[in-house]
Design a protein around this motif. Structure first.
Motif, PDB file in Angstrom:
ATOM      1  N   MET A 148       0.835  -1.207   0.000  1.00  0.00           N
ATOM      2  CA  MET A 148       0.000   0.000   0.000  1.00  0.00           C
ATOM      3  C   MET A 148       0.866   1.251   0.000  1.00  0.00           C
ATOM      4  SD  MET A 148      -3.393  -0.689   2.296  1.00  0.00           S
ATOM      5  CE  MET A 148      -4.227   0.629   1.398  1.00  0.00           C
ATOM      6  N   ALA A 149       1.933   1.239   0.770  1.00  0.00           N
ATOM      7  CA  ALA A 149       2.825   2.398   0.827  1.00  0.00           C
ATOM      8  C   ALA A 149       3.457   2.681  -0.524  1.00  0.00           C
ATOM      9  CB  ALA A 149       3.904   2.172   1.889  1.00  0.00           C
ATOM     10  N   ASP A 150       3.704   1.635  -1.322  1.00  0.00           N
ATOM     11  CA  ASP A 150       4.321   1.803  -2.631  1.00  0.00           C
ATOM     12  C   ASP A 150       3.298   2.039  -3.740  1.00  0.00           C
ATOM     13  OD1 ASP A 150       6.898   1.686  -1.770  1.00  0.00           O
ATOM     14  OD2 ASP A 150       7.165  -0.447  -2.169  1.00  0.00           O
ATOM     15  N   GLY A 151       2.017   2.167  -3.378  1.00  0.00           N
ATOM     16  CA  GLY A 151       0.999   2.510  -4.359  1.00  0.00           C
ATOM     17  C   GLY A 151       0.440   1.355  -5.152  1.00  0.00           C
ATOM     18  N   PHE A 152       0.728   0.109  -4.740  1.00  0.00           N
ATOM     19  CA  PHE A 152       0.223  -1.042  -5.491  1.00  0.00           C
ATOM     20  C   PHE A 152      -1.302  -1.069  -5.488  1.00  0.00           C
ATOM     21  CE2 PHE A 152      -1.404  -5.409  -5.344  1.00  0.00           C
ATOM     22  CZ  PHE A 152      -0.999  -5.870  -6.581  1.00  0.00           C
TER      23      PHE A 152
ATOM     24  N   ARG B   2     -11.282  -0.319  -9.275  1.00  0.00           N
ATOM     25  CA  ARG B   2     -12.310  -0.666  -8.288  1.00  0.00           C
ATOM     26  C   ARG B   2     -12.740  -2.116  -8.455  1.00  0.00           C
ATOM     27  NH1 ARG B   2     -14.932   3.388  -5.597  1.00  0.00           N
ATOM     28  NH2 ARG B   2     -16.814   2.109  -5.476  1.00  0.00           N
ATOM     29  N   GLY B   3     -12.810  -2.572  -9.703  1.00  0.00           N
ATOM     30  CA  GLY B   3     -13.181  -3.962  -9.940  1.00  0.00           C
ATOM     31  C   GLY B   3     -12.165  -4.933  -9.362  1.00  0.00           C
ATOM     32  N   TRP B   4     -10.887  -4.595  -9.517  1.00  0.00           N
ATOM     33  CA  TRP B   4      -9.830  -5.449  -8.951  1.00  0.00           C
ATOM     34  C   TRP B   4      -9.930  -5.498  -7.438  1.00  0.00           C
ATOM     35  CZ3 TRP B   4      -5.885  -5.684  -5.549  1.00  0.00           C
ATOM     36  CH2 TRP B   4      -4.912  -6.650  -5.735  1.00  0.00           C
ATOM     37  N   LEU B   5     -10.146  -4.333  -6.814  1.00  0.00           N
ATOM     38  CA  LEU B   5     -10.242  -4.281  -5.355  1.00  0.00           C
ATOM     39  C   LEU B   5     -11.449  -5.076  -4.866  1.00  0.00           C
ATOM     40  CD1 LEU B   5      -9.386  -0.501  -4.825  1.00  0.00           C
ATOM     41  CD2 LEU B   5      -7.906  -2.450  -4.332  1.00  0.00           C
ATOM     42  N   LEU B   6     -12.598  -4.913  -5.545  1.00  0.00           N
ATOM     43  CA  LEU B   6     -13.789  -5.687  -5.178  1.00  0.00           C
ATOM     44  C   LEU B   6     -13.531  -7.179  -5.361  1.00  0.00           C
ATOM     45  CD1 LEU B   6     -16.646  -3.490  -6.687  1.00  0.00           C
ATOM     46  CD2 LEU B   6     -16.254  -3.962  -4.259  1.00  0.00           C
ATOM     47  N   GLY B   7     -12.821  -7.530  -6.426  1.00  0.00           N
ATOM     48  CA  GLY B   7     -12.494  -8.933  -6.646  1.00  0.00           C
ATOM     49  C   GLY B   7     -11.602  -9.496  -5.547  1.00  0.00           C
ATOM     50  N   ALA B   8     -10.640  -8.681  -5.081  1.00  0.00           N
ATOM     51  CA  ALA B   8      -9.761  -9.131  -3.999  1.00  0.00           C
ATOM     52  C   ALA B   8     -10.546  -9.340  -2.714  1.00  0.00           C
ATOM     53  CB  ALA B   8      -8.649  -8.112  -3.772  1.00  0.00           C
ATOM     54  N   ILE B   9     -11.483  -8.434  -2.431  1.00  0.00           N
ATOM     55  CA  ILE B   9     -12.314  -8.558  -1.224  1.00  0.00           C
ATOM     56  C   ILE B   9     -13.172  -9.812  -1.296  1.00  0.00           C
ATOM     57  CG2 ILE B   9     -14.177  -7.502   0.110  1.00  0.00           C
ATOM     58  CD1 ILE B   9     -13.094  -4.775  -0.876  1.00  0.00           C
TER      59      ILE B   9
ATOM     60  N   THR C 164     -10.270  -3.100   1.084  1.00  0.00           N
ATOM     61  CA  THR C 164     -11.397  -2.270   1.520  1.00  0.00           C
ATOM     62  C   THR C 164     -10.929  -0.876   1.911  1.00  0.00           C
ATOM     63  OG1 THR C 164     -12.567  -4.231   2.334  1.00  0.00           O
ATOM     64  CG2 THR C 164     -13.306  -2.094   3.166  1.00  0.00           C
ATOM     65  N   LEU C 165      -9.801  -0.808   2.594  1.00  0.00           N
ATOM     66  CA  LEU C 165      -9.246   0.486   2.991  1.00  0.00           C
ATOM     67  C   LEU C 165      -8.964   1.353   1.773  1.00  0.00           C
ATOM     68  CD1 LEU C 165      -8.116   2.329   5.237  1.00  0.00           C
ATOM     69  CD2 LEU C 165      -5.928   1.146   4.968  1.00  0.00           C
ATOM     70  N   GLN C 166      -8.390   0.735   0.732  1.00  0.00           N
ATOM     71  CA  GLN C 166      -8.106   1.497  -0.485  1.00  0.00           C
ATOM     72  C   GLN C 166      -9.395   1.912  -1.193  1.00  0.00           C
ATOM     73  OE1 GLN C 166      -5.020   2.512  -1.654  1.00  0.00           O
ATOM     74  NE2 GLN C 166      -6.353   3.725  -2.973  1.00  0.00           N
ATOM     75  N   LEU C 167     -10.376   1.030  -1.176  1.00  0.00           N
ATOM     76  CA  LEU C 167     -11.645   1.314  -1.840  1.00  0.00           C
ATOM     77  C   LEU C 167     -12.377   2.476  -1.183  1.00  0.00           C
ATOM     78  CD1 LEU C 167     -13.119  -0.019  -4.258  1.00  0.00           C
ATOM     79  CD2 LEU C 167     -14.452  -1.316  -2.593  1.00  0.00           C
ATOM     80  N   LEU C 168     -12.240   2.597   0.139  1.00  0.00           N
ATOM     81  CA  LEU C 168     -12.953   3.636   0.889  1.00  0.00           C
ATOM     82  C   LEU C 168     -12.090   4.865   1.165  1.00  0.00           C
ATOM     83  CD1 LEU C 168     -14.743   1.387   3.551  1.00  0.00           C
ATOM     84  CD2 LEU C 168     -15.658   2.217   1.373  1.00  0.00           C
ATOM     85  N   GLN C 169     -10.936   4.933   0.541  1.00  0.00           N
ATOM     86  CA  GLN C 169      -9.974   5.967   0.902  1.00  0.00           C
ATOM     87  C   GLN C 169     -10.521   7.381   0.724  1.00  0.00           C
ATOM     88  OE1 GLN C 169      -6.346   6.634  -1.507  1.00  0.00           O
ATOM     89  NE2 GLN C 169      -5.199   6.271   0.389  1.00  0.00           N
TER      90      GLN C 169
END
Length: 459
Positions: A214-218, A224-231, A272-277
């Motif tokens: 997360m710190a490196d911006g990955f 959003r689709g990728w993040l939802l898929g990871a969740i 989720t943290l990134q999605l709601l940032q």
């Protein structure tokens, strides 16, 4: 998938706290305090003994809710983000891994030392006043329960220089190696139960690596689709491994010692943290929210260490009064959790004001010498021995006093943090920006951050 390289060590950025991270950490702390207020239900018997019932764990609805409320992995994700940034800033100023270890140890051990010492003194006074020894042991075990987190978090933080070195060269192979170790330990824990405690290191270091990403911006560069898929994927896998009874479905059971389930939760929570940032940052910019987290959000370790001792002490005093005590689990008992929570928060306010400054970094004069590497290593061992003993064998009053003494010795060994000015051998560049409005020639780099600069979990 590609990931941008981390910022070069020679690039020194301004050290500012991220209010969004403080807000998330503070919100998680409130959830932890609220959950513990719903767990403690002591009953005083006529013979002077006390029994307790963990009401919340007895509720069937709590097991599925825990999938969303088990936010311990999120603490390690946040610690990985801020820890990696702090390490890079320190390294850019000429600091070493031993300097980083000194800062982290002081940041965590100083507030814990005071908690342990005051708990030990208070419980000894209670014992001398005639409180039943069984009650003293029960209060000791309950009030000092957060120490397991301190042991795990401190171990993960001290490993940051090494794991950052691996992460900068092979981020995903490093994470894959940690995951492999986690699964291997989980596979052997049935035959060798004691081996399961090795995952106190591997699980939380792996979750911490998510913070590195997360710190490196990955995560920021994912859609959003990728993040939802990871969740969804991590929770489906979690449901699969618990549904076929490979792991228990209760996340509290999976917590100590931790297992693969906590890593899956960490992946879900990081995404989720990134999605709601954006929403989190919008809330963090509200003036009154900023005012709250300016005080409490920067004293997270003080709040965490003190809330259970205050709750246990409050519950003990409540048993000695004639106030009607509703039966655990009844509607009256649940309604009574609200004033209990408010009372604990009210007690935490003066505690934070009195002891919160212990989380600051003690800075010596710029010409002072820091502790030797031997002193830093010795201090780490002195701290980890009592907390490891407590994790394996449980906490007793004697161990509580011994732990306080060990923590005090560690603080003495670590001393204060010097900020000497070094002259590098290489030819200096014209100027290196250190912070807004303050510059030093690159030929004069401070080995540690300036005394008045702090980042999230900076010290």
């Amino acid at each position: 998938m590609e990931m941008d390289a981390h910022p070069p060590a020679s690039h020194v950025t301004a050290v500012h706290r991220d209010p969004a991270i403080d807000l998330v950490r503070f919100t998680c702390l409130l959830l932890v305090v609220a959950a513990h207020c719903m767990m403690v239900s002591p009953v005083l018997h006529k013979d002077g003994t006390v029994t307790t019932l963990n009401v919340l764990m007895e509720q069937r609805w709590f097991t599925p809710v825990l999938w969303g409320l088990m936010i311990v992995p999120l603490f390690f994700v946040l610690g990985g983000m801020t820890g990696l940034q702090s390490w890079r800033r320190l390294r850019a100023r000429g600091g070493s891994g031993f300097d980083f270890a000194q800062l982290r140890l002081l940041r965590l051990v100083r507030p814990a030392m005071v908690v342990l010492a005051l708990m030990w003194a208070g419980l000894w006074v209670a014992l001398l006043l005639g409180v039943h020894p069984q009650v003293i042991q029960l209060m000791t075990a309950g009030a000092a329960m957060p120490l397991w987190f301190l042991a795990a978090y401190l171990t993960a933080q001290l490993s940051i220089p090494l794991l950052a070195w691996l992460h900068e060269r092979a981020p995903f192979p490093t994470l894959a190696a940690l995951v492999t170790l986690i699964i291997a330990i989980d596979s052997l824990r049935g035959a060798l139960p004691v081996l399961a405690f090795a995952n106190m290191i591997f699980v939380w270091c792996a979750v911490q690596q998510l913070g590195f990403l997360m710190a490196d911006g990955f995560f920021e560069k994912r859609s959003r689709g990728w993040l939802l898929g990871a969740i969804i994927s991590s929770n489906l896998l979690l449901g699969l491994v618990t549904g076929v009874a490979v792991y228990p479905g209760n996340m509290v059971v999976n917590l100590n010692p931790p297992n693969f389930c906590l890593l899956l939760l960490g992946i879900s929570q990081a995404a989720t943290l990134q999605l709601l940032q954006k929403g989190i940052r919008w809330i963090a910019d509200i003036p009154w929210v900023q005012a709250v987290i300016a005080l409490a959000g920067r004293r997270s370790m003080t709040i965490y260490l003190w809330h259970l001792p205050l709750l246990v002490g409050l519950s003990g005093l409540f048993l000695l009064t004639d106030v009607p005590k509703p039966l655990a689990g009844t509607a009256e008992w649940w309604w009574a959790r609200i004033p209990v929570f408010v009372a604990v928060v009210a007690l935490l306010i003066p505690v934070v004001l009195m002891f919160g400054r212990l989380e600051n970094r003690p800075t010596a004069a710029s010409h002072a010498r820091g502790p030797s590497r031997t002193a830093v290593v010795t201090a780490a061992v002195v701290v980890l021995i009592p907390v490891a003993d407590a994790a394996f064998n449980g906490l007793t009053l004697a161990l509580l006093g011994g732990g306080a003494a060990c923590f005090a010795l560690s603080v003495l060994l670590l001393g204060r943090v010097p900020t000497p000015v070094l002259t590098p051998v290489s030819t200096p560049a014209p100027m290196l920006q250190l912070r807004q409005g303050a510059e030093l020639p690159e030929g004069r780099l401070r080995t540690l951050p300036e005394p008045d600069l702090r980042a999230n979990l900076e010290t």
